[in-house]
Design a protein around this motif. Structure first.
Motif, PDB file in Angstrom:
ATOM      1  N   THR A  12       0.825  -1.212   0.000  1.00  0.00           N
ATOM      2  CA  THR A  12       0.000   0.000   0.000  1.00  0.00           C
ATOM      3  C   THR A  12       0.856   1.257   0.000  1.00  0.00           C
ATOM      4  N   ALA A  13       1.939   1.253   0.768  1.00  0.00           N
ATOM      5  CA  ALA A  13       2.825   2.418   0.815  1.00  0.00           C
ATOM      6  C   ALA A  13       3.448   2.678  -0.560  1.00  0.00           C
ATOM      7  N   CYS A  14       3.818   1.628  -1.262  1.00  0.00           N
ATOM      8  CA  CYS A  14       4.384   1.791  -2.612  1.00  0.00           C
ATOM      9  C   CYS A  14       3.350   2.380  -3.561  1.00  0.00           C
ATOM     10  N   ALA A  15       2.105   1.904  -3.452  1.00  0.00           N
ATOM     11  CA  ALA A  15       1.054   2.416  -4.331  1.00  0.00           C
ATOM     12  C   ALA A  15       0.808   3.897  -4.084  1.00  0.00           C
ATOM     13  N   ARG A  16       0.764   4.285  -2.819  1.00  0.00           N
ATOM     14  CA  ARG A  16       0.527   5.688  -2.505  1.00  0.00           C
ATOM     15  C   ARG A  16       1.693   6.561  -2.982  1.00  0.00           C
ATOM     16  N   ALA A  17       2.920   6.063  -2.826  1.00  0.00           N
ATOM     17  CA  ALA A  17       4.083   6.812  -3.284  1.00  0.00           C
ATOM     18  C   ALA A  17       4.058   6.972  -4.801  1.00  0.00           C
ATOM     19  N   ALA A  18       3.621   5.941  -5.506  1.00  0.00           N
ATOM     20  CA  ALA A  18       3.525   6.019  -6.967  1.00  0.00           C
ATOM     21  C   ALA A  18       2.567   7.131  -7.372  1.00  0.00           C
ATOM     22  N   GLU A  19       1.429   7.226  -6.702  1.00  0.00           N
ATOM     23  CA  GLU A  19       0.452   8.274  -7.025  1.00  0.00           C
ATOM     24  C   GLU A  19       1.006   9.662  -6.727  1.00  0.00           C
ATOM     25  N   ARG A  20       1.738   9.783  -5.643  1.00  0.00           N
ATOM     26  CA  ARG A  20       2.279  11.092  -5.266  1.00  0.00           C
ATOM     27  C   ARG A  20       3.365  11.568  -6.228  1.00  0.00           C
ATOM     28  N   HIS A  21       3.976  10.647  -6.954  1.00  0.00           N
ATOM     29  CA  HIS A  21       5.103  11.006  -7.811  1.00  0.00           C
ATOM     30  C   HIS A  21       4.787  10.818  -9.295  1.00  0.00           C
ATOM     31  N   GLY A  22       3.520  11.011  -9.651  1.00  0.00           N
ATOM     32  CA  GLY A  22       3.146  11.056 -11.056  1.00  0.00           C
ATOM     33  C   GLY A  22       2.761   9.756 -11.693  1.00  0.00           C
ATOM     34  N   GLY A  23       2.763   8.667 -10.926  1.00  0.00           N
ATOM     35  CA  GLY A  23       2.349   7.374 -11.449  1.00  0.00           C
ATOM     36  C   GLY A  23       0.878   7.124 -11.180  1.00  0.00           C
ATOM     37  N   ASP A  81       4.412   3.688 -13.851  1.00  0.00           N
ATOM     38  CA  ASP A  81       5.281   4.790 -13.455  1.00  0.00           C
ATOM     39  C   ASP A  81       4.933   6.059 -14.232  1.00  0.00           C
ATOM     40  N   ALA A  82       5.618   7.137 -13.941  1.00  0.00           N
ATOM     41  CA  ALA A  82       5.283   8.430 -14.532  1.00  0.00           C
ATOM     42  C   ALA A  82       5.548   8.474 -16.036  1.00  0.00           C
ATOM     43  N   ASP A  83       6.332   7.516 -16.537  1.00  0.00           N
ATOM     44  CA  ASP A  83       6.654   7.452 -17.960  1.00  0.00           C
ATOM     45  C   ASP A  83       5.751   6.476 -18.712  1.00  0.00           C
ATOM     46  N   GLY A  84       4.920   5.737 -17.959  1.00  0.00           N
ATOM     47  CA  GLY A  84       3.979   4.819 -18.583  1.00  0.00           C
ATOM     48  C   GLY A  84       4.318   3.352 -18.478  1.00  0.00           C
ATOM     49  N   ALA A  85       5.487   3.008 -17.904  1.00  0.00           N
ATOM     50  CA  ALA A  85       5.867   1.604 -17.773  1.00  0.00           C
ATOM     51  C   ALA A  85       5.093   0.947 -16.637  1.00  0.00           C
ATOM     52  N   GLN A  86       4.601  -0.250 -16.887  1.00  0.00           N
ATOM     53  CA  GLN A  86       3.779  -0.971 -15.907  1.00  0.00           C
ATOM     54  C   GLN A  86       4.628  -2.013 -15.170  1.00  0.00           C
ATOM     55  N   PHE A  87       4.391  -2.137 -13.862  1.00  0.00           N
ATOM     56  CA  PHE A  87       5.080  -3.136 -13.052  1.00  0.00           C
ATOM     57  C   PHE A  87       4.187  -3.497 -11.874  1.00  0.00           C
ATOM     58  N   THR A  88       4.580  -4.525 -11.142  1.00  0.00           N
ATOM     59  CA  THR A  88       3.789  -4.993 -10.004  1.00  0.00           C
ATOM     60  C   THR A  88       4.653  -5.006  -8.755  1.00  0.00           C
ATOM     61  N   VAL A  89       4.088  -4.596  -7.634  1.00  0.00           N
ATOM     62  CA  VAL A  89       4.759  -4.802  -6.344  1.00  0.00           C
ATOM     63  C   VAL A  89       4.006  -5.890  -5.593  1.00  0.00           C
ATOM     64  N   THR A  90       4.759  -6.816  -5.045  1.00  0.00           N
ATOM     65  CA  THR A  90       4.214  -8.010  -4.413  1.00  0.00           C
ATOM     66  C   THR A  90       4.771  -8.131  -2.996  1.00  0.00           C
ATOM     67  N   ALA A  91       3.930  -8.479  -2.041  1.00  0.00           N
ATOM     68  CA  ALA A  91       4.388  -8.644  -0.669  1.00  0.00           C
ATOM     69  C   ALA A  91       5.548  -9.630  -0.621  1.00  0.00           C
TER      70      ALA A  91
END
Length: 267
Positions: A226-237, A251-261
């Motif tokens: 959740t923290a990673c998702a919120r940080a992504a939104e705050r930084h243009g993702g 990401d802010a450039d359009g590249a897609q990735f996944t964060v997994t526990a």
């Protein structure tokens, strides 16, 4: 792959792709704006950065001092899409490219020399992009395995057909390092007992879905999704999917990735 200029000066022994043949050995991101990309992933994943001897457009991402990924500001230069790409270890880049082309794949870039090795960027017969690397790996590769992406996953139209394609290129059935098998509705690739890749296309036996855009998805192991998702939104993702254990981000450039526990990385 790693082009760290300091490895030789430290006197460390170097591994080569012969040692991990057929396994994912690196992930790399093409970018339009290197500085913006560095800032985004520093904020979201806590990475630090190091230049490499390939020149100004290339950087190595570090997690706790361990190389985890490469960033190349060559998307515009090479007319490439902005995307995360997994690289597989091969003994011979030329041979791997020939095998891919013989089986309906295409070569987008290379093989080209990128000392200390050779690389190529390919697409499988359904259009999913992947890379191959022949040559040196950084010395502490087993440590990279603990910091690396939790795994990579191919979303495709026909998992069985894709497993045959990749298996024939990388000789997964040879028993020389990688083990591949069906588990549930996925094809699962293990290296030395650890899950390193998954191939999925929906329920086993279901007809291929023509709406699926085949692609490799890189999953990064993190402590707090959740923290990673919120940080992504705050930084243009942006957040495409979010649940307790996993989030699909852009990401802010359009590249897609996944964060997994992190606890799910070896499951």
């Amino acid at each position: 792959m790693n082009h760290d200029t300091t490895s030789s000066t430290r006197g460390e022994s170097l591994l080569s792709t012969h040692s991990v043949y057929g396994a994912p050995c690196w992930v790399s991101l093409t970018s339009r704006d290197l500085k913006a990309t560095e800032e985004f992933y520093s904020a979201v994943l806590g990475w630090r950065w190091r230049p490499v001897r390939l020149g100004e457009p290339f950087r190595i991402a570090l997690a706790d001092g361990v190389p985890v990924a490469g960033i190349a500001a060559v998307a515009a230069m090479w007319q490439m899409a902005v995307a995360w790409t997994p690289y597989f270890a091969v003994r011979s880049a030329d041979e791997a490219v020939s095998r891919a082309q013989e089986r309906g794949g295409t070569a987008a870039v290379g093989p080209i020399s990128l000392p200390p090795g050779r690389a190529a960027l390919l697409a499988d017969r359904d259009g999913a992009t992947f890379g191959i690397w022949e040559g040196e790996l950084f010395s502490d590769w087993d440590t990279w395995r603990t910091k690396r992406p939790a795994f990579i996953r191919l979303h495709t139209r026909d998992a069985f057909d894709a497993a045959i394609f990749y298996g024939e290129i990388f000789e997964w059935a040879s028993g020389q390092g990688c083990e591949v098998r069906y588990e549930g509705d996925e094809v699962v690739l293990r290296h030395e007992g650890e899950v390193v890749a998954r191939i999925e296309s929906g329920a086993l036996g279901a007809a291929p879905d023509p709406a699926v855009r085949p692609h490799w998805q890189v999953h990064f192991a993190v402590e707090d999704v959740t923290a990673c998702a919120r940080a992504a939104e705050r930084h243009g993702g942006s957040v495409l999917v979010l649940d307790t254990d996993e989030a699909v981000l852009r990401d802010a450039d359009g590249a897609q990735f996944t964060v997994t526990a992190r606890r799910l990385g070896s499951s």
